[in-house]
Design a protein around this motif. Structure first.
Motif, PDB file in Angstrom:
ATOM      1  N   THR A   1     -21.802   7.881 -48.373  1.00 33.26           N
ATOM      2  CA  THR A   1     -22.587   6.884 -48.618  1.00 33.26           C
ATOM      3  C   THR A   1     -23.470   6.906 -47.266  1.00 33.26           C
ATOM      4  O   THR A   1     -24.266   6.254 -47.181  1.00 33.26           O
ATOM      5  CB  THR A   1     -21.798   5.668 -48.969  1.00 33.26           C
ATOM      6  N   THR A   2     -23.078   7.918 -46.100  1.00 37.91           N
ATOM      7  CA  THR A   2     -24.572   7.291 -44.907  1.00 37.91           C
ATOM      8  C   THR A   2     -24.703   9.232 -44.685  1.00 37.91           C
ATOM      9  O   THR A   2     -23.802   9.862 -44.686  1.00 37.91           O
ATOM     10  CB  THR A   2     -23.869   7.388 -43.866  1.00 37.91           C
ATOM     11  N   LYS A   3     -25.704   9.593 -45.437  1.00 36.39           N
ATOM     12  CA  LYS A   3     -26.626  11.375 -44.104  1.00 36.39           C
ATOM     13  C   LYS A   3     -26.341  10.673 -42.393  1.00 36.39           C
ATOM     14  O   LYS A   3     -27.111   9.925 -42.169  1.00 36.39           O
ATOM     15  CB  LYS A   3     -27.811  11.415 -44.969  1.00 36.39           C
ATOM     16  N   ILE A   4     -26.129  12.371 -42.411  1.00 31.03           N
ATOM     17  CA  ILE A   4     -25.403  12.126 -41.123  1.00 31.03           C
ATOM     18  C   ILE A   4     -26.477  13.596 -40.685  1.00 31.03           C
ATOM     19  O   ILE A   4     -26.174  14.402 -41.146  1.00 31.03           O
ATOM     20  CB  ILE A   4     -24.670  12.660 -41.117  1.00 31.03           C
ATOM     21  N   SER A   5     -27.737  13.856 -39.959  1.00 31.33           N
ATOM     22  CA  SER A   5     -28.666  15.070 -39.852  1.00 31.33           C
ATOM     23  C   SER A   5     -28.669  15.914 -38.491  1.00 31.33           C
ATOM     24  O   SER A   5     -28.180  14.482 -37.345  1.00 31.33           O
ATOM     25  CB  SER A   5     -29.868  14.583 -40.515  1.00 31.33           C
ATOM     26  N   ALA A   6     -28.917  16.720 -37.818  1.00 34.48           N
ATOM     27  CA  ALA A   6     -28.934  17.019 -36.781  1.00 34.48           C
ATOM     28  C   ALA A   6     -30.109  17.566 -36.792  1.00 34.48           C
ATOM     29  O   ALA A   6     -30.725  18.709 -37.398  1.00 34.48           O
ATOM     30  CB  ALA A   6     -27.680  18.308 -36.830  1.00 34.48           C
ATOM     31  N   GLU A   7     -30.820  17.314 -35.459  1.00 33.24           N
ATOM     32  CA  GLU A   7     -32.487  18.119 -35.369  1.00 33.24           C
ATOM     33  C   GLU A   7     -32.535  18.092 -33.646  1.00 33.24           C
ATOM     34  O   GLU A   7     -31.283  17.805 -32.890  1.00 33.24           O
ATOM     35  CB  GLU A   7     -32.831  16.000 -35.429  1.00 33.24           C
ATOM     36  N   LYS A   8     -33.630  18.193 -33.283  1.00 35.70           N
ATOM     37  CA  LYS A   8     -33.842  19.084 -31.883  1.00 35.70           C
ATOM     38  C   LYS A   8     -33.243  19.337 -31.436  1.00 35.70           C
ATOM     39  O   LYS A   8     -32.749  20.386 -30.271  1.00 35.70           O
ATOM     40  CB  LYS A   8     -33.729  17.441 -31.201  1.00 35.70           C
ATOM     41  N   GLY A   9     -32.180  20.549 -32.252  1.00 38.30           N
ATOM     42  CA  GLY A   9     -31.976  21.387 -32.284  1.00 38.30           C
ATOM     43  C   GLY A   9     -29.947  21.088 -31.980  1.00 38.30           C
ATOM     44  O   GLY A   9     -29.924  22.331 -31.428  1.00 38.30           O
TER      45      GLY A   9
ATOM     46  N   ASP B   1     -28.785   4.088 -43.380  1.00 39.59           N
ATOM     47  CA  ASP B   1     -28.897   5.656 -44.623  1.00 39.59           C
ATOM     48  C   ASP B   1     -28.514   6.823 -43.662  1.00 39.59           C
ATOM     49  O   ASP B   1     -27.969   7.426 -44.699  1.00 39.59           O
ATOM     50  CB  ASP B   1     -30.304   5.103 -44.971  1.00 39.59           C
ATOM     51  N   GLU B   2     -28.889   6.363 -42.980  1.00 41.28           N
ATOM     52  CA  GLU B   2     -29.278   7.579 -41.593  1.00 41.28           C
ATOM     53  C   GLU B   2     -28.480   7.758 -40.720  1.00 41.28           C
ATOM     54  O   GLU B   2     -28.904   7.291 -39.618  1.00 41.28           O
ATOM     55  CB  GLU B   2     -30.214   8.252 -42.002  1.00 41.28           C
ATOM     56  N   VAL B   3     -27.488   8.897 -39.751  1.00 38.73           N
ATOM     57  CA  VAL B   3     -27.419   9.161 -38.779  1.00 38.73           C
ATOM     58  C   VAL B   3     -28.008  10.270 -37.810  1.00 38.73           C
ATOM     59  O   VAL B   3     -27.777  10.801 -38.242  1.00 38.73           O
ATOM     60  CB  VAL B   3     -25.637   9.336 -38.300  1.00 38.73           C
ATOM     61  N   ILE B   4     -28.654   9.972 -36.797  1.00 38.94           N
ATOM     62  CA  ILE B   4     -29.501  11.642 -36.576  1.00 38.94           C
ATOM     63  C   ILE B   4     -29.322  11.769 -35.567  1.00 38.94           C
ATOM     64  O   ILE B   4     -29.134  10.657 -34.212  1.00 38.94           O
ATOM     65  CB  ILE B   4     -31.071  10.995 -36.747  1.00 38.94           C
ATOM     66  N   ILE B   5     -28.213  12.750 -35.156  1.00 42.15           N
ATOM     67  CA  ILE B   5     -28.202  13.970 -33.931  1.00 42.15           C
ATOM     68  C   ILE B   5     -29.361  14.573 -33.171  1.00 42.15           C
ATOM     69  O   ILE B   5     -29.429  15.239 -33.784  1.00 42.15           O
ATOM     70  CB  ILE B   5     -26.218  13.898 -34.398  1.00 42.15           C
ATOM     71  N   TYR B   6     -28.950  13.890 -32.090  1.00 41.08           N
ATOM     72  CA  TYR B   6     -29.783  15.006 -30.865  1.00 41.08           C
ATOM     73  C   TYR B   6     -29.060  15.629 -29.944  1.00 41.08           C
ATOM     74  O   TYR B   6     -27.534  15.172 -30.109  1.00 41.08           O
ATOM     75  CB  TYR B   6     -31.022  14.043 -30.260  1.00 41.08           C
TER      76      TYR B   6
ATOM     77  N   ARG C   1     -33.050   1.201 -40.171  1.00 34.90           N
ATOM     78  CA  ARG C   1     -31.908   2.214 -41.196  1.00 34.90           C
ATOM     79  C   ARG C   1     -31.671   3.141 -40.992  1.00 34.90           C
ATOM     80  O   ARG C   1     -30.486   4.071 -41.801  1.00 34.90           O
ATOM     81  CB  ARG C   1     -32.228   1.863 -42.583  1.00 34.90           C
ATOM     82  N   LYS C   2     -32.244   3.340 -39.640  1.00 32.04           N
ATOM     83  CA  LYS C   2     -31.654   5.176 -38.833  1.00 32.04           C
ATOM     84  C   LYS C   2     -31.105   4.623 -37.680  1.00 32.04           C
ATOM     85  O   LYS C   2     -31.158   3.582 -36.365  1.00 32.04           O
ATOM     86  CB  LYS C   2     -32.466   5.774 -38.706  1.00 32.04           C
ATOM     87  N   MET C   3     -29.574   5.207 -37.095  1.00 38.84           N
ATOM     88  CA  MET C   3     -29.147   5.418 -35.522  1.00 38.84           C
ATOM     89  C   MET C   3     -29.332   6.367 -35.454  1.00 38.84           C
ATOM     90  O   MET C   3     -29.271   7.557 -35.973  1.00 38.84           O
ATOM     91  CB  MET C   3     -27.913   4.792 -35.988  1.00 38.84           C
ATOM     92  N   ILE C   4     -29.579   7.246 -33.995  1.00 37.86           N
ATOM     93  CA  ILE C   4     -29.464   7.698 -33.065  1.00 37.86           C
ATOM     94  C   ILE C   4     -28.241   7.675 -32.251  1.00 37.86           C
ATOM     95  O   ILE C   4     -28.592   7.267 -31.663  1.00 37.86           O
ATOM     96  CB  ILE C   4     -30.608   8.495 -32.654  1.00 37.86           C
ATOM     97  N   LEU C   5     -28.347   9.490 -32.205  1.00 36.51           N
ATOM     98  CA  LEU C   5     -26.421   8.827 -31.325  1.00 36.51           C
ATOM     99  C   LEU C   5     -27.247  10.932 -30.705  1.00 36.51           C
ATOM    100  O   LEU C   5     -27.838  11.372 -30.995  1.00 36.51           O
ATOM    101  CB  LEU C   5     -25.592   9.411 -31.729  1.00 36.51           C
TER     102      LEU C   5
END
Length: 262
Positions: free
Chosen positions: A75-83, A114-119, A147-151
């Motif tokens: 139910t939660t999108k997990i995205s990889a960003e910034k490489g 809604d989404e956890v973004i991983i740096y 509605r986003k978290m950055i880790l």
């Protein structure tokens, strides 16, 4: 050989659908955004290897924990960003971080996420990973990042090292829980019974004063404000509960009542 591959694929899909159906029946009803969730055996294996909290549970509770991790991943999108190079284990660690603080509540979900973004590493308040002032390990977003978290990937992994007393991902999920009532103020109305509010406020402000006067072994950052105090001591509670109970019994007792409700 081709037919066998097709049958295996169908079997995997059916197992995944069955797991998601079971989890939604028993955990919550947020919308599915990811159907490619690892099966129970794989989830169990990753959790046993990497998550000490999971190892401390009995077998029945471990099965519930697996269900909830699967629910979060579905139910939660997990995205990889910034490489960032995010693997399956990393996603399960994010889901475990979300599951741990609310594990002893029968019905739960992060309706404000809604989404956890991983740096890959640290970043600044503008989410810049190249800044000379980048020192942030995790953040619950506001404004356009609501509605986003950055880790930070590095801090996510470090938090689950078996010797670690800190855990950035758990820290940020506690902020999210604190924020659920509209105020990030160190008093999580979503969790805390009214009878505990006054004792919690007293214990929190007493310890913040001690921290600010260098009279406590709790990490200095907990003295920043009540919201950070709640997040930091929650890390201690879930990562090193025995030490917290020995060194700060009153604080431990209150956190136990807040997080371990039945």
């Amino acid at each position: 050989m081709e037919y066998n591959a097709v049958y295996v694929t169908i079997a995997i899909l059916l197992v995944g659908v069955a797991l998601i159906w079971y989890v939604f029946k028993n955990v919550g009803n947020k919308k599915v955004v990811e159907r490619d969730v690892p099966d129970r055996k794989e989830l169990d294996s990753i959790l046993r290897e990497h998550v000490d909290f999971f190892d401390r549970l009995d077998e029945k509770a471990q099965q519930v924990f697996v269900d909830r991790v699967a629910y979060f991943l579905a139910t939660t999108k997990i995205s990889a960003e910034k490489g960032a190079q995010v693997g399956e284990v990393d996603k399960v660690l994010v889901a475990a971080s979300a599951t741990i603080p609310l594990f002893h509540f029968d019905k739960w979900s992060y309706e404000n996420l809604d989404e956890v973004i991983i740096y890959p590493g640290t970043f600044d308040e503008k989410y810049d990973v190249a800044s000379t002032d980048k020192n942030i390990l995790g953040m619950v977003g506001d404004g356009v990042m609501n509605r986003k978290m950055i880790l930070s990937l590095a801090s996510l992994r470090a938090g689950f090292a078996h010797s670690s007393s800190s855990n950035t991902a758990i820290h940020e999920f506690v902020h999210l829980i604190d924020k659920a009532d509209g105020d990030t103020d160190g008093v999580p109305d979503y969790l805390i019974p009214k009878s505990l509010v006054e004792p919690w406020l007293h214990e929190m402000h007493k310890n913040i004063t001690l921290i600010r006067h260098d009279q406590s072994d709790i990490r200095d950052y907990a003295g920043t404000n009540p919201a950070e105090f709640l997040a930091v001591v929650s890390e201690y509670f879930f990562q090193k509960p025995t030490f917290l109970q020995q060194d700060h019994p009153d604080l431990y007792a209150l956190l136990d009542k807040i997080y371990n409700q039945k």
